[in-house]
Design a protein around this motif. Structure first.
Motif, short mmCIF file in Angstrom:
data_model
loop_
_atom_site.label_atom_id
_atom_site.label_comp_id
_atom_site.label_asym_id
_atom_site.label_seq_id
_atom_site.Cartn_x
_atom_site.Cartn_y
_atom_site.Cartn_z
N ASP A 1 -27.98 40.34 28.08
CA ASP A 1 -29.08 41.03 28.77
C ASP A 1 -29.82 40.08 29.69
O ASP A 1 -30.14 40.43 30.83
CB ASP A 1 -30.06 41.61 27.74
CG ASP A 1 -29.47 42.85 27.07
OD1 ASP A 1 -28.53 43.44 27.65
OD2 ASP A 1 -29.94 43.22 25.98
N SER B 1 -32.41 40.78 39.08
CA SER B 1 -33.77 40.64 39.61
C SER B 1 -33.96 39.43 40.52
O SER B 1 -34.85 39.43 41.36
CB SER B 1 -34.78 40.58 38.46
OG SER B 1 -34.53 39.43 37.68
N ARG C 1 -27.74 39.55 32.74
CA ARG C 1 -27.71 40.74 33.59
C ARG C 1 -29.04 40.93 34.31
O ARG C 1 -29.09 41.23 35.51
CB ARG C 1 -27.37 41.98 32.76
CG ARG C 1 -25.87 42.16 32.59
CD ARG C 1 -25.54 43.52 31.96
NE ARG C 1 -25.73 43.47 30.52
CZ ARG C 1 -24.72 43.45 29.63
NH1 ARG C 1 -23.46 43.50 30.05
NH2 ARG C 1 -24.97 43.40 28.34
N ASN C 2 -30.14 40.70 33.58
CA ASN C 2 -31.46 40.85 34.20
C ASN C 2 -31.66 39.84 35.32
O ASN C 2 -32.10 40.19 36.42
CB ASN C 2 -32.57 40.65 33.17
CG ASN C 2 -32.77 41.91 32.35
OD1 ASN C 2 -32.42 43.00 32.80
ND2 ASN C 2 -33.30 41.76 31.15
#
Lengths: 245, 245
Positions: free
Chosen positions: A30, A38, A33-34
């Motif tokens: 996660d 971002s 991926r974040n």
DNA sequence: CGCCCCCTTGAAGTGTGTCAAATCGGGTGG
DNA sequence: CCACCCGATTTGACACACTTCAAGGGGGCG
């Protein structure tokens, strides 16, 4: 289909590569991926991602595109030290603010993102281990490159190099069978392999004539990687967890 | 007299080198001196300190002697990837139990000791920073070696190499003016610089004839390092705190 | 003394570089 | 749709840096 996944998640190559090195937790995935979603930004061709002699910014992960770490001599001779591919990390395990020892140049438009900061990770994260392992793999490839330049013939250098790139592209999930995109001019190859572009041209022709590779439209196919690896005594990076497949 | 100090304290070279990289606390110095005194062991010539493909042991610091990191091809060709000198650290910043990517061989009798363990350091220690910086310097030298092999002529390779070794010996406090001991056979030089020993021989003669170096009895003197550095576009490692002197 | 390793030297061969020109292919503008 | 352009690839002829092979010399050491 790996390629479809790569389209949907910008950090897909990083995830694939790192999970071939260590077992990632769901939290790690996660985070990656974040960060990929971002903090991503584009670097245009010919732009410098990192400039020799200047303080390095935050550690980066490469989401897409090709880059090269280079040194340029005062008379214009140029050496490519290594290529930077999707899934790679650069600048991890360096002290913040240290001066870059070489320039990283975008050879194709690139997409990069900031790698999750080592200080802010949960205790159970395996990203620190992944960072360490990733840089030992980078070191392995530097050593391989030294051996190529010091002791292999032009023919062997090309073959060994293509095997290595194939391996790395495969780790990032960017191969289909034994074929992958390689958007490098012959002059780039020459600067990497310590040869001239003229000689690269003739050597690639020899490889094609011998039926070991074929290349068209920036796409390379290795016809029998393991036979070729044996022929040029190619060594694969240690410490990579081979996929079950 | 630095050389006398080096005789009295086995870890002297390590202390000198690391304090050129970061500011060491008094506690750090004690740790290094203790480790140097209590865990030191000898490695005889021709023995392998680290063997390719085997799990790496604890991180080591080199107290004395010369070693070489090598790769050997199946047909006997050999490439020296880097030299291991007094004051160097090897295997720091690697995950424990990872497989070694290359062999480290003692070229002369060596004395090594275990580097203080990163997990057991006081909070104010700057050794972790020193370890990180030390490995980025190692990486810098690998990159320099690639450039040498890929883009320099034999003459330039030799000159650039000698400048680098001089620099490193100086960091470890092992130079007098511009002269240092270099117990390498010409065949070793050849294996490092991607040439044959015959050609190394002729190239060294050329360097002597041009008055840029002199060598006798395993001792090398660089007559005008900065002029030579300019001539071959030699680059020094960044991130080293230059001595005031 | 004699062996072995390393350095040195010569002559000939070759892999790769240099220089220069032709061709190809993809974009751009008319 | 063609004309043009530009960078990249391809080709040929020739040059040279480095290798190969082979023999000789020097110095340390048992």
């Amino acid at each position: 289909m790996r390629n479809l996944a790569a389209v949907t998640d910008p950090a897909e190559s990083v995830l694939l590569r790192l999970s071939a090195i260590v077992e990632l937790t769901e939290g790690d995935r996660d985070l990656l991926r974040n960060a990929g979603a971002s903090t991503q930004r584009k670097i245009a061709v010919r732009r410098e991602l990192i400039s020799e002699g200047e303080p390095v910014s935050r550690p980066l992960m490469i989401l897409a595109g090709w880059g090269a770490r280079i040194r340029v001599l005062s008379d214009g001779r140029r050496q490519i030290l290594s290529f930077v591919l999707p899934g790679d990390l650069i600048g991890v395990g360096r002290q913040r603010g240290a001066l870059a020892s070489s320039t990283v140049l975008a050879l194709k438009d690139m997409v990069v993102a900031e790698a999750p900061c080592e200080q802010l990770l949960p205790d159970d994260s395996s990203l620190p281990a992944a960072y360490v392992a990733s840089s030992s793999i980078d070191e392995f490839y530097l050593q391989s490159h030294i051996t190529r330049l010091g002791r292999l013939t032009a023919y062997e250098r090309c073959a060994d190099f293509l095997l290595e790139i194939g391996e790395r592209m495969s780790l990032a999930g960017l191969t289909e069978k034994n074929s992958f995109r390689m958007p490098l001019t012959q002059e780039c190859l020459a600067d990497a392999l310590g040869l001239t572009s003229v000689h690269i041209n003739r050597t690639l022709q020899a490889l094609r004539k011998d039926g070991v590779i074929s290349a068209c439209g920036g796409r390379v196919t290795l016809h029998d990687p393991s036979a070729l690896a044996h022929l040029v005594d190619h060594r694969r990076a240690p410490n990579i967890r081979r996929r079950a497949a």
